[in-house]
Design a protein around this motif. Structure first.
Motif, short mmCIF file in Angstrom:
data_model
loop_
_atom_site.label_atom_id
_atom_site.label_comp_id
_atom_site.label_asym_id
_atom_site.label_seq_id
_atom_site.Cartn_x
_atom_site.Cartn_y
_atom_site.Cartn_z
N LYS A 160 -4.20 -2.11 5.18
CA LYS A 160 -3.52 -3.20 4.41
C LYS A 160 -2.87 -3.78 3.64
CE LYS A 160 -6.91 -2.62 0.22
NZ LYS A 160 -7.85 -3.29 -0.28
N LEU A 161 -1.73 -3.04 3.51
CA LEU A 161 -0.67 -2.81 2.08
C LEU A 161 0.48 -3.00 2.90
CD1 LEU A 161 -1.10 0.01 -0.40
CD2 LEU A 161 -1.31 -2.26 -0.52
N ASN A 162 0.21 -2.65 4.75
CA ASN A 162 1.70 -3.48 5.13
C ASN A 162 2.02 -5.06 4.99
OD1 ASN A 162 2.16 -0.39 6.62
ND2 ASN A 162 0.67 -1.17 8.56
N GLN A 163 1.61 -5.33 5.04
CA GLN A 163 1.99 -6.23 4.58
C GLN A 163 2.58 -7.22 3.50
OE1 GLN A 163 -1.17 -10.04 4.35
NE2 GLN A 163 -2.95 -8.33 3.77
N PHE A 164 3.23 -5.63 3.23
CA PHE A 164 3.37 -5.85 1.48
C PHE A 164 4.84 -4.88 1.38
CE2 PHE A 164 -1.39 -7.68 0.39
CZ PHE A 164 -0.81 -8.59 0.26
N SER A 173 8.09 -4.56 2.34
CA SER A 173 9.00 -4.48 1.57
C SER A 173 8.47 -5.45 0.09
CB SER A 173 9.96 -6.37 2.28
OG SER A 173 8.48 -7.12 1.88
N LEU A 174 7.73 -5.70 -0.21
CA LEU A 174 7.53 -5.87 -1.58
C LEU A 174 7.73 -4.83 -2.61
CD1 LEU A 174 7.09 -8.21 -3.82
CD2 LEU A 174 4.18 -8.27 -3.72
N ILE A 175 7.32 -4.08 -2.17
CA ILE A 175 6.99 -2.70 -2.59
C ILE A 175 7.79 -1.46 -2.60
CG2 ILE A 175 5.29 -0.36 -2.36
CD1 ILE A 175 3.00 -2.27 -1.33
N GLU A 176 8.70 -1.91 -1.72
CA GLU A 176 9.59 -1.29 -1.42
C GLU A 176 10.44 -1.73 -3.52
OE1 GLU A 176 12.91 0.30 2.04
OE2 GLU A 176 11.84 -1.67 2.03
N ILE A 183 2.67 -1.81 -10.42
CA ILE A 183 2.71 -2.48 -9.14
C ILE A 183 1.27 -3.06 -8.42
CG2 ILE A 183 2.87 -1.72 -6.28
CD1 ILE A 183 5.10 0.09 -6.91
N ALA A 184 0.54 -2.57 -8.46
CA ALA A 184 -0.88 -2.25 -7.84
C ALA A 184 -1.97 -3.68 -9.05
CB ALA A 184 -2.43 -1.36 -8.56
N GLU A 185 -1.08 -3.75 -10.16
CA GLU A 185 -1.39 -5.43 -10.93
C GLU A 185 -0.73 -6.34 -10.63
OE1 GLU A 185 0.10 -6.48 -15.87
OE2 GLU A 185 -0.56 -4.61 -15.10
N VAL A 186 0.96 -6.02 -10.11
CA VAL A 186 0.84 -7.16 -9.71
C VAL A 186 0.25 -7.73 -8.19
CG1 VAL A 186 3.18 -8.33 -8.33
CG2 VAL A 186 3.26 -6.94 -10.62
N LEU A 187 0.06 -6.72 -7.07
CA LEU A 187 -0.83 -7.36 -5.94
C LEU A 187 -2.39 -7.98 -6.60
CD1 LEU A 187 0.02 -4.39 -3.78
CD2 LEU A 187 1.50 -6.50 -3.44
N ARG A 188 -2.73 -7.77 -7.67
CA ARG A 188 -4.04 -8.36 -8.05
C ARG A 188 -3.65 -9.53 -8.46
NH1 ARG A 188 -5.13 -4.24 -9.96
NH2 ARG A 188 -4.80 -4.37 -12.16
N ILE A 207 -1.25 3.34 -3.36
CA ILE A 207 0.25 2.66 -3.30
C ILE A 207 0.95 3.63 -3.18
CG2 ILE A 207 1.85 1.41 -4.30
CD1 ILE A 207 -0.10 -0.60 -5.63
N HIS A 208 0.57 4.85 -4.03
CA HIS A 208 1.44 6.22 -4.45
C HIS A 208 0.98 6.77 -2.50
CE1 HIS A 208 2.08 10.46 -4.31
NE2 HIS A 208 2.91 10.19 -5.50
N SER A 209 -0.18 7.05 -2.51
CA SER A 209 0.13 7.66 -1.33
C SER A 209 0.91 6.97 0.42
CB SER A 209 -1.41 7.67 -0.79
OG SER A 209 -2.15 8.83 -1.82
N PHE A 210 0.72 5.45 0.13
CA PHE A 210 0.87 4.00 1.00
C PHE A 210 3.02 4.77 1.45
CE2 PHE A 210 3.50 0.08 2.09
CZ PHE A 210 2.45 0.26 3.19
#
Length: 108
Positions: free
Chosen positions: A9-13, A15-18, A30-35, A47-50
């Motif tokens: 489910k993180l694939n759509q994010f 570039s943002l995570i990068e 990053i988890a806080e920003v996504l939430r 997120i770390h595993s991703f």
């Protein structure tokens, strides 16, 4: 197995995570920003595993073989061939801190 293969489910994010990781942002942040900004509830460990699974493979570091000289000629010299080469020990201050291996004596 029928159906589509697993998609994160993180694939759509991606570039943002990068971008956030390039700015040295922590996984928790990053988890806080996504939430907060995208309504995506996800753990920092996810997120770390991703990120880890999509990162370059790092070199595997190994310990090189170290031969220990069991019969030192001078007990005030540390002998670890190939790792620390004959480093003199400061006898004034380091004698209690330093470990000197003598094969014929028990370890103190």
């Amino acid at each position: 197995m029928p159906g589509k293969p697993f998609q994160s489910k993180l694939n759509q994010f991606l570039s943002l995570i990068e971008e956030m990781r390039k700015e040295k942002m922590s996984y928790a942040k990053i988890a806080e920003v996504l939430r907060e900004q995208h309504g995506m509830a996800v753990a920092a460990s996810s997120i770390h595993s991703f990120v880890k699974s999509r990162s370059k493979v790092r070199r595997c570091y190994t310990i090189k073989n170290v031969k220990i000289n069991t019969k030192p000629k001078n007990s005030k010299i540390c002998f670890l061939d190939g790792f620390v080469n004959n480093i003199p020990i400061n006898t004034d201050t380091d004698t209690e801190k330093a470990f000197i291996y003598k094969g014929d004596e028990p370890i103190k």
